[in-house]
Scaffold this motif. Structure first.
Motif, PDB file in Angstrom:
ATOM      1  N   UNK A  23      -3.954   9.885  -3.875  1.00  0.00           N
ATOM      2  CA  UNK A  23      -4.684  10.773  -2.673  1.00  0.00           C
ATOM      3  C   UNK A  23      -4.998  12.191  -3.546  1.00  0.00           C
ATOM      4  N   UNK A  76      -6.816  16.253  -4.682  1.00  0.00           N
ATOM      5  CA  UNK A  76      -6.877  17.846  -4.385  1.00  0.00           C
ATOM      6  C   UNK A  76      -7.694  18.422  -5.796  1.00  0.00           C
ATOM      7  N   UNK A 105      -6.999  18.409  -0.283  1.00  0.00           N
ATOM      8  CA  UNK A 105      -6.337  17.247  -0.168  1.00  0.00           C
ATOM      9  C   UNK A 105      -7.311  16.256   0.554  1.00  0.00           C
ATOM     10  N   UNK A 154      -7.775  11.816   0.954  1.00  0.00           N
ATOM     11  CA  UNK A 154      -6.822  10.370   0.387  1.00  0.00           C
ATOM     12  C   UNK A 154      -7.741   9.260  -0.413  1.00  0.00           C
ATOM     13  N   UNK A 182      -7.179  -0.974   1.399  1.00  0.00           N
ATOM     14  CA  UNK A 182      -8.127   0.265   2.183  1.00  0.00           C
ATOM     15  C   UNK A 182      -8.874   1.730   1.064  1.00  0.00           C
ATOM     16  N   UNK A 183      -9.770   1.911   1.352  1.00  0.00           N
ATOM     17  CA  UNK A 183     -10.142   3.058   0.632  1.00  0.00           C
ATOM     18  C   UNK A 183     -10.856   3.708   1.965  1.00  0.00           C
ATOM     19  N   UNK A 184     -10.685   4.876   1.247  1.00  0.00           N
ATOM     20  CA  UNK A 184     -11.704   6.195   1.809  1.00  0.00           C
ATOM     21  C   UNK A 184     -13.394   6.107   2.097  1.00  0.00           C
ATOM     22  N   UNK A 185     -13.684   5.585   3.129  1.00  0.00           N
ATOM     23  CA  UNK A 185     -15.365   5.176   2.897  1.00  0.00           C
ATOM     24  C   UNK A 185     -16.182   6.022   2.083  1.00  0.00           C
ATOM     25  N   UNK A 241      -2.667  12.321  -7.234  1.00  0.00           N
ATOM     26  CA  UNK A 241      -1.463  11.694  -6.996  1.00  0.00           C
ATOM     27  C   UNK A 241      -1.479  11.037  -7.002  1.00  0.00           C
ATOM     28  N   UNK A 252       3.641   4.819  10.682  1.00  0.00           N
ATOM     29  CA  UNK A 252       3.662   6.258   9.312  1.00  0.00           C
ATOM     30  C   UNK A 252       2.657   5.368   8.438  1.00  0.00           C
ATOM     31  N   UNK A 288      -0.432   5.845   7.053  1.00  0.00           N
ATOM     32  CA  UNK A 288      -1.214   6.984   7.194  1.00  0.00           C
ATOM     33  C   UNK A 288       0.038   7.767   6.670  1.00  0.00           C
ATOM     34  N   UNK A 289       1.231   8.553   7.185  1.00  0.00           N
ATOM     35  CA  UNK A 289       1.853   9.549   6.195  1.00  0.00           C
ATOM     36  C   UNK A 289       2.315   9.530   4.895  1.00  0.00           C
ATOM     37  N   UNK A 290       2.490  10.336   3.854  1.00  0.00           N
ATOM     38  CA  UNK A 290       3.117   9.869   2.763  1.00  0.00           C
ATOM     39  C   UNK A 290       4.290  10.898   2.522  1.00  0.00           C
ATOM     40  N   UNK A 291       5.467   9.892   2.495  1.00  0.00           N
ATOM     41  CA  UNK A 291       6.577  10.363   1.845  1.00  0.00           C
ATOM     42  C   UNK A 291       6.961  10.462   1.037  1.00  0.00           C
ATOM     43  N   UNK A 322       5.514  11.486  -3.495  1.00  0.00           N
ATOM     44  CA  UNK A 322       4.589  11.613  -3.880  1.00  0.00           C
ATOM     45  C   UNK A 322       5.135  12.069  -5.550  1.00  0.00           C
TER      46      UNK A 322
END
Lengths: 107, 124
Positions: free
Chosen positions: B39, B41, B47, B49, B60-63, B96, B107, B109-112, B114
């Protein structure tokens, strides 16, 4: 991409105040929403997941609610260590996206 | 307590490739229940991803970044890496690495967890 819009973008409050931050999603995300707290110079830290579930160790003065497109983060009685920036994030739909942040400042 | 540590150069020249590594301390990246992500920022974009990888190397990548991003994993060294090619000033950000949540519970795509973040500036 799903747009996450937080309001307000900044907020001034005093220790002991109750504050609420709103997060709106551009389309429905069920309850697939998390909240993070970020202090200056630090990484975001997990706070809440699944809209209302507190991460282990998070004080119970923090709470979350909502579903679909509208969500809230509430701090029931602000403490000095709560002054920070808060971000919401949806993890329902690829790609995951974040709100722009709400900066909570001391009045 | 899981600790993640980013490393790499803090300054990259325009048109060159940004390369970062994330190292996991005190645990492994071999879990089948988590993905390992990046991720960034920046003041302009907030922020964002970038992408993730699982323990089998599926990515997997952000398009929005897919054409320039490569994420790879080195499980034996408890590391995964990010490469971003053809960088411009718009890629200046704090980067990050993060562990993504338990896939079995939805979960992914939840970031637990960092890392502390690494500031990367693109400038000549």
């Amino acid at each position: 991409d799903i747009q996450m819009t937080q309001s307000p973008s900044s907020l001034s409050a005093s220790v002991g105040d109750r504050v609420t931050v709103t997060c709106r999603a551009s389309q429905g995300i069920r309850i697939d929403l998390g909240w993070y707290q970020q202090k200056p110079g630090k990484a975001p830290e997990r706070l809440i997941y699944a809209t209302s579930k507190l991460q282990s160790g998070v004080p119970t003065r923090f709470s979350g609610s909502g579903s679909g497109t509208e969500f809230t983060l509430t701090i029931s009685s602000l403490q000095p260590e709560d002054f920070a920036t808060y971000f919401c994030q949806q993890y329902n739909t690829f790609p995951p996206t974040f709100g722009q942040g709400t900066k909570l400042e001391i009045k | 307590q899981m600790q993640l540590e980013e490393s790499g150069p803090g300054l990259v020249k325009p048109s060159e490739t940004l390369s970062l590594i994330c190292t996991v301390v005190a645990t492994s990246v071999s879990s089948t229940r988590n993905h390992w992500g990046w991720i960034r920022q920046s003041p302009g974009k907030g922020l964002e991803w970038i992408g993730n990888i699982d323990n089998s190397g599926r990515v997997e990548y952000n398009p929005s970044l897919e054409s320039r991003v490569t994420v790879s994993v080195e499980m034996s060294m408890r590391q995964w890496s990010l490469r971003l090619t053809s960088v411009t000033a718009a890629d200046t950000a704090v980067y990050y690495c993060a562990r993504q949540g338990d896939v079995a519970y939805g979960y992914k795509y939840y970031f637990d967890y960092w890392g502390q973040g690494i500031r990367v500036t693109v400038s000549s």
